[in-house]
Write a protein that holds these residues in place. Structure first.
Motif, mmCIF file in Angstrom:
data_model
loop_
_atom_site.group_PDB
_atom_site.id
_atom_site.type_symbol
_atom_site.label_atom_id
_atom_site.label_comp_id
_atom_site.label_asym_id
_atom_site.label_seq_id
_atom_site.Cartn_x
_atom_site.Cartn_y
_atom_site.Cartn_z
ATOM 1 N N TRP A 87 0.828 -1.208 0.000
ATOM 2 C CA TRP A 87 0.000 0.000 0.000
ATOM 3 C C TRP A 87 0.867 1.265 0.000
ATOM 4 N N PHE A 88 0.628 2.132 -0.995
ATOM 5 C CA PHE A 88 1.337 3.410 -1.114
ATOM 6 C C PHE A 88 0.380 4.554 -0.790
ATOM 7 N N VAL A 98 4.015 15.244 -2.618
ATOM 8 C CA VAL A 98 4.686 16.265 -1.809
ATOM 9 C C VAL A 98 4.434 16.073 -0.310
ATOM 10 N N GLY A 99 3.598 15.127 0.065
ATOM 11 C CA GLY A 99 3.299 14.902 1.476
ATOM 12 C C GLY A 99 2.763 13.506 1.698
ATOM 13 N N GLY A 100 2.350 13.246 2.940
ATOM 14 C CA GLY A 100 1.767 11.951 3.273
ATOM 15 C C GLY A 100 2.711 11.063 4.055
ATOM 16 N N GLU A 101 2.123 10.102 4.784
ATOM 17 C CA GLU A 101 2.889 9.165 5.602
ATOM 18 C C GLU A 101 2.288 7.767 5.465
ATOM 19 N N LYS A 102 3.120 6.784 5.576
ATOM 20 C CA LYS A 102 2.678 5.400 5.479
ATOM 21 C C LYS A 102 1.711 5.055 6.608
ATOM 22 N N TYR A 115 8.047 6.930 0.913
ATOM 23 C CA TYR A 115 8.966 7.214 -0.192
ATOM 24 C C TYR A 115 9.355 8.694 -0.118
ATOM 25 N N ARG A 116 10.462 9.025 -0.752
ATOM 26 C CA ARG A 116 10.892 10.415 -0.750
ATOM 27 C C ARG A 116 9.910 11.280 -1.537
ATOM 28 N N HIS A 125 -3.543 5.139 -3.041
ATOM 29 C CA HIS A 125 -4.500 6.208 -3.324
ATOM 30 C C HIS A 125 -3.791 7.423 -3.891
ATOM 31 N N SER A 126 -4.354 8.012 -4.940
ATOM 32 C CA SER A 126 -3.867 9.271 -5.513
ATOM 33 C C SER A 126 -2.421 9.129 -5.982
ATOM 34 N N ALA A 127 -1.485 9.845 -5.348
ATOM 35 C CA ALA A 127 -0.080 9.718 -5.756
ATOM 36 C C ALA A 127 0.399 8.282 -5.617
ATOM 37 N N GLY A 128 -0.110 7.571 -4.611
ATOM 38 C CA GLY A 128 0.244 6.166 -4.449
ATOM 39 C C GLY A 128 -0.251 5.322 -5.608
#
Length: 282
Positions: free
Chosen positions: A75-76, A82-86, A104-105, A145-148
């Motif tokens: 799961w990403f 530009v943001g977000g956390e696992k 991820y960076r 989701h989204s960028a993931g």
């Protein structure tokens, strides 16, 4: 009609529903009780790189103990690159599945190429290591989701990213993006001075890598009137091109009434249903 018959019929139907729900739910409950779940956080999946890479290139593994041969969801998280956390999605907990959550960076401390490199490195780690956590490397589902969703689709369709690690992307059980971009990501377009509503398809656009032999692709979008930037329409075009190319297992879902953010919760139902269908043939 006999007075009260309708009520009795309704009660009988409700009892049947209860029995069916219990039947479907009980195996998961028994599995979770017999095999308690645990999470191992912050495992590094890349050893090289600067301090920022060492901070971000980490993953969490959620798994039931004393198990083997289980399906795996990688799961990403989203966040526009530009943001977000696992995080481990609640909808995937205690379902007899190993779940791997990836960090991820992020832009703009790195380039989009480095974001994709991290995604590929994380997936390669799962292929190498997941059997140590009860997972099966031939039953790996990528989702996000989204960028993931954008990252997993690009890594799964453009085979070059996993080939670096000697992995054929076609080994993946399926790609299941939630509201991911099919064209070049809007944040990447922004860094190149391309207006946010102007479409672009370059080497970082998943739609560029349409191919008939790709893993099963399950595209889930929010409602077309509530999504971002015509997100539904670009994914519908993506789906159509996959079908025209000859791909036999490509599916498109529009969750009408759900926005870009709210569509993720009901999308997990679609993910789990397709996992069951795919795994029944493995």
């Amino acid at each position: 009609m006999v007075p009260g018959a309708g009520g009795a019929l309704t009660a009988g139907m409700d009892m049947k529903r209860f029995v069916i729900i219990l039947y479907l739910w009980l195996p998961s409950l028994c599995f979770s009780q017999a095999n308690p779940y645990r999470t191992i956080p912050d495992i590094p999946y890349r050893q090289e790189g600067d301090a920022y890479a060492q901070e971000r290139c980490r993953l969490d593994v959620y798994f039931p103990e004393n198990s083997e041969n289980l399906p795996v969801v990688v799961w990403f998280h989203g966040g526009g690159l530009v943001g977000g956390e696992k995080f481990i999605p609640d909808q995937l907990k205690e379902h007899g599945t190993v779940v791997v959550a990836i960090n991820y960076r992020l832009l703009h401390r790195v380039t989009v190429r480095e974001c994709i490199e991290d995604a590929a490195a994380a997936v390669a780690w799962v292929f190498r290591e997941i059997e140590n956590y009860g997972g099966n490397a031939d039953r790996i589902f990528l989702s996000g989701h989204s960028a993931g969703g954008y990252l997993i689709t690009l890594v799964g369709l453009d085979k070059r990213w996993l080939q670096i690690y000697g992995i054929d992307a076609n080994r993946l059980a399926a790609l299941i993006p939630f509201s991911g971009q099919a064209i070049t990501h809007y944040e990447v377009r922004k860094t190149r001075g391309i207006p946010e509503y102007e479409p672009a398809v370059d080497e970082y656009a998943p739609i560029r890598y349409v191919r008939a032999d790709a893993p099963p692709l399950v595209i889930v979008s929010g409602g077309r009137e509530l999504e971002l930037y015509g997100r539904y329409e670009e994914n519908a075009y993506f789906w159509r091109l996959m079908k025209v190319a000859g791909h036999q297992e490509c599916y498109l879902y529009e969750l009408d009434g759900f926005s870009h953010g709210s569509m993720a919760a009901p999308a997990f139902h679609i993910l789990k249903n397709h996992m069951k269908q795919i795994l029944s043939g493995k």
